[in-house]
Design an enzyme around this catalytic site. Structure first.
Site, PDB file in Angstrom:
ATOM      1  N   SER A 119       0.814  -1.210   0.000  1.00 23.44           N
ATOM      2  CA  SER A 119       0.000   0.000   0.000  1.00 23.44           C
ATOM      3  C   SER A 119       0.848   1.260   0.000  1.00 23.44           C
ATOM      4  CB  SER A 119      -0.933  -0.001   1.221  1.00 23.44           C
ATOM      5  OG  SER A 119      -0.203  -0.191   2.413  1.00 23.44           O
ATOM      6  N   HIS A 140      -2.289  -2.953  -6.119  1.00 29.05           N
ATOM      7  CA  HIS A 140      -2.796  -2.555  -4.806  1.00 29.05           C
ATOM      8  C   HIS A 140      -4.311  -2.710  -4.790  1.00 29.05           C
ATOM      9  CE1 HIS A 140      -3.426   0.834  -1.629  1.00 29.05           C
ATOM     10  NE2 HIS A 140      -3.493  -0.365  -1.099  1.00 29.05           N
TER      11      HIS A 140
END
Length: 298
Positions: A119, A140
């Site tokens: 992230s 992600h």
């Protein structure tokens, strides 16, 4: 063409990514060093399929077929040997990710794409641990993976056009909306989200308003489905802290410095839903949103 997928890490994100690929008829190997963690992940995936069945978006027959698409492994070498794509979803720790990608570069087939669900950690830095930087990219996913539509596709400095195009097409085939971004700290999602969460924590820390009041303002005034403090609990306060540190280090800008309250909470073991206490108190089986005792206003 990508037909077989390996997922590294069986936690919340890893089992969600495994669920997603299995649901879309990919053969998936879920890899974790812990047998119990793998068993727990399979139980979670099965329960999440049951939720889809209850909502009539999935059938029992589809669930049985999807679960058959999943195998588990505790050995990374054997687990990735036939994979066309490996998605790393391990703990948000740079040293751990670098170690994993060194192993993947050694054991995965030469054609395989190596993706990270990080992230915030630099895809370029991760790719530098391999000899196939053109085939390393960020995928992600958002939590919960089977539900959230976005996939942030992060191009590292060496990521090739071909690899990027493959992952963009693959993400769309999973009924997701892929968005291509470049590799800078926090990418787009967390570069914008984490300062907002941090500012909400500062607003609490400085006594401007309470937990309930801050979240209510953002939900009703800004149409956010979840207030920033509740969202921080959902993400994990330790994860929020780690991402803010990446932003602070990456940009060298004090505006990303994590609020001292957040630091204290994480150091004390208050990490949100995963520990049962954060800005809110979480009781198993209850959906009531109860402000943590530490933040209740007299």
């Amino acid at each position: 063409m990508i037909k077989t997928v390996a997922v590294i890490g069986s936690g919340t994100m890893g089992n969600g990514i495994c669920h997603l690929f299995a649901q879309h008829n990919f053969k998936v190997t879920l890899i974790d060093v812990n047998h119990n963690a793998l068993d727990k992940a399979l139980t979670t995936i099965s329960k999440n399929f049951d939720r889809q069945i209850a909502k009539q978006t999935f059938t029992e027959e589809q669930k049985i077929h999807a679960l058959k698409n999943i195998t588990t492994h505790t050995d990374i070498k054997n687990g990735v040997e036939n994979a066309d794509l490996i998605v790393e979803a391990a703990t948000e720790n740079l040293d751990l990710k670098l170690s994993i990608f060194k192993d993947l570069d050694q054991y995965a087939p030469a054609h395989a794409i190596l993706a990270s669900n990080t992230s915030s950690i630099s895809i370029t830095q991760i790719a530098a641990a391999t000899n196939r930087g053109d085939k390393v990219i960020g995928m992600h996913f958002m939590n919960p993976v089977p539900v959230m539509k976005l996939v942030e596709v992060i191009r590292g400095y060496q990521s090739s056009d071909e690899t990027t195009a493959q992952i963009m097409t693959l993400s769309a085939s999973l009924d997701k909306t892929p968005v291509e971004v470049n590799d800078y700290p926090g990418f787009v999602a967390n570069r914008i989200l984490m300062p907002m969460i941090n500012e909400a924590i500062y607003t609490l820390y400085e006594g401007v308003a309470g937990v309930y009041e801050i979240d209510t303002v953002m939900k009703l005034g800004m149409a956010h489905p979840m207030g920033p403090l509740q969202l921080a609990d959902f993400i994990g306060l330790d994860v929020c802290l780690a991402i803010l540190k990446v932003l602070q280090d990456g940009f060298g800008n004090p505006k990303y410095a994590p609020c001292p309250l957040l630091v204290n909470m994480v150091n004390a073991g208050y990490k949100g839903i995963k520990t049962g206490d954060g800005f809110y108190k979480y009781t198993p089986g209850s959906k009531d949103l109860v402000v943590s005792e530490k933040f209740k206003r007299s």
